[in-house]
Design a protein around this motif. Sequence first.
Motif, short mmCIF file in Angstrom:
data_model
loop_
_atom_site.label_atom_id
_atom_site.label_comp_id
_atom_site.label_asym_id
_atom_site.label_seq_id
_atom_site.Cartn_x
_atom_site.Cartn_y
_atom_site.Cartn_z
N LYS A 82 1.07 -1.21 -0.05
CA LYS A 82 -0.26 -0.10 -0.07
C LYS A 82 0.99 1.38 -0.09
O LYS A 82 1.52 1.44 0.90
CB LYS A 82 -1.03 0.02 1.26
CG LYS A 82 -1.84 -1.12 1.26
CD LYS A 82 -2.79 -1.00 2.44
CE LYS A 82 -3.50 -2.23 2.66
NZ LYS A 82 -4.66 -2.41 3.78
N LYS A 83 0.89 2.01 -1.11
CA LYS A 83 1.90 3.16 -1.20
C LYS A 83 0.90 4.31 -0.39
O LYS A 83 -0.15 4.57 -0.27
CB LYS A 83 1.80 3.46 -2.78
CG LYS A 83 2.49 2.55 -3.57
CD LYS A 83 2.34 2.78 -5.10
CE LYS A 83 3.40 2.17 -5.82
NZ LYS A 83 3.44 2.58 -7.26
N GLY A 84 1.98 5.09 0.13
CA GLY A 84 1.48 6.28 0.96
C GLY A 84 0.72 5.97 2.27
O GLY A 84 -0.21 6.64 2.53
N LYS A 103 12.84 -2.27 3.18
CA LYS A 103 12.45 -3.57 3.20
C LYS A 103 11.71 -3.82 4.44
O LYS A 103 12.23 -3.36 5.57
CB LYS A 103 13.14 -4.75 2.98
CG LYS A 103 13.93 -4.74 1.57
CD LYS A 103 14.94 -6.04 1.27
CE LYS A 103 15.35 -5.94 -0.32
NZ LYS A 103 16.40 -7.00 -0.29
N LEU A 104 10.45 -4.54 4.65
CA LEU A 104 9.90 -4.95 6.01
C LEU A 104 10.94 -5.66 6.87
O LEU A 104 10.63 -5.36 8.33
CB LEU A 104 8.53 -5.68 5.67
CG LEU A 104 7.33 -5.05 4.86
CD1 LEU A 104 6.36 -5.86 4.96
CD2 LEU A 104 6.99 -3.99 5.90
N ILE A 155 4.74 -6.58 11.83
CA ILE A 155 4.55 -5.25 11.18
C ILE A 155 3.36 -5.40 10.04
O ILE A 155 2.80 -4.26 10.06
CB ILE A 155 6.02 -4.93 10.34
CG1 ILE A 155 7.17 -5.03 11.30
CG2 ILE A 155 5.77 -3.87 9.63
CD1 ILE A 155 7.09 -3.79 12.01
N LYS A 156 3.23 -6.57 9.63
CA LYS A 156 2.08 -6.44 8.48
C LYS A 156 0.81 -6.31 9.52
O LYS A 156 -0.38 -5.70 9.04
CB LYS A 156 2.32 -7.64 8.04
CG LYS A 156 3.19 -7.89 6.74
CD LYS A 156 3.27 -9.09 6.08
CE LYS A 156 4.15 -9.19 4.96
NZ LYS A 156 4.14 -10.46 4.19
N SER A 195 3.14 -7.77 0.70
CA SER A 195 3.93 -6.74 0.76
C SER A 195 5.35 -6.77 1.59
O SER A 195 5.69 -7.66 2.11
CB SER A 195 3.35 -5.72 2.13
OG SER A 195 1.95 -5.33 1.58
N THR A 196 6.45 -6.34 0.77
CA THR A 196 7.71 -6.55 1.14
C THR A 196 8.51 -5.36 1.49
O THR A 196 9.61 -5.29 2.07
CB THR A 196 8.44 -7.37 0.01
OG1 THR A 196 8.54 -6.68 -1.19
CG2 THR A 196 7.73 -8.93 -0.11
N THR A 197 8.07 -4.22 0.94
CA THR A 197 8.70 -2.83 1.17
C THR A 197 7.86 -1.83 1.60
O THR A 197 6.64 -1.80 1.05
CB THR A 197 9.36 -2.58 -0.45
OG1 THR A 197 10.03 -3.77 -0.62
CG2 THR A 197 10.26 -1.19 -0.24
#
Length: 312
Positions: free
Chosen positions: A2-4, A35-36, A50-51, A60-62
Amino acid sequence: MKKGLTVTVSSVALFLGVNHIAAAAQTHTTTANVKLAEIANQFATNIDEIKSLNKLDNQSTTINAGTTITVPDRDIIEVVEGDTLLHIANKHHITLDKLYELNPNITELIHPGQLIAISEKGSQQIYKSIKGELATSQDTDDSINEGDAQSYISNNSSNFTSQDTSFNQYQTWESQTVNSYSTAYDQSMKQYNNMYHQPQPQSQYSRANYYDYGQCTAYAFERRSQLGKPVSNLWGNANQWANAAKQSGYQVNNQPEVGAIIQSTAGPNGHVGVVERRNQDGSILVSEMNWQGFGQKSYRTINQPGAYNYIH
């Protein structure tokens, strides 16, 4: 991903309530694409947590630069504007002595973005991160020049404030590792240690503290030495310090700065302390000794700082 992504205080509170997560959390804003796994490592947690905290999907990885995310605050915290060591210790229900034990080289002077361990696990994780970064630097470039070494130390100085709970273990590892680095890097490490770990007084002054134990003057002398801003050990009583400092070539005015000595001539002998922080409302936080009792170190907020002298 998810950006932003931006996590607000209200959304964090709602999420923690719905999912019955008892642990508190803090927010962290990334300064680069990261990276996460790196974020998880930085705060002594794991990718899944974190997720979960940020409702990220499994792909999601980054995290993009400039993104504010939620991370746990049970092992490592990131200093925010207005924080003090006492506030951090009280918030996380540990003593100041324990905080110093977990972060052997930390001083009262902390800054936003600095990482501080609040548990044994956090202390170990920060130590491992420092060790890994230095080892990587050695493996990737066997010819580190002085400029690169100084840049590394400058960019990572806040991390050097938190090592293993036994700093002797760190020193043993450091002495074994640094010997394999280039001469330039070794010299830079010594410069760092001299600047931040073992501040040296000016040549005309002795390291001996000639001021009476437990007095404000003895504390101010030691605190300035810790900050790498030594003063004379022959300035007399606190009410004499401003004039003595001027005669010694120090700048003395009514403008508070972090690290400056605050001086008052009130009372039979006057009083001195050290400015630890300037607050947004114009007040300052000072550390001092003998204000609340003989030999007791304490902190105090001064709302009218212009009424005092400051030795820079």
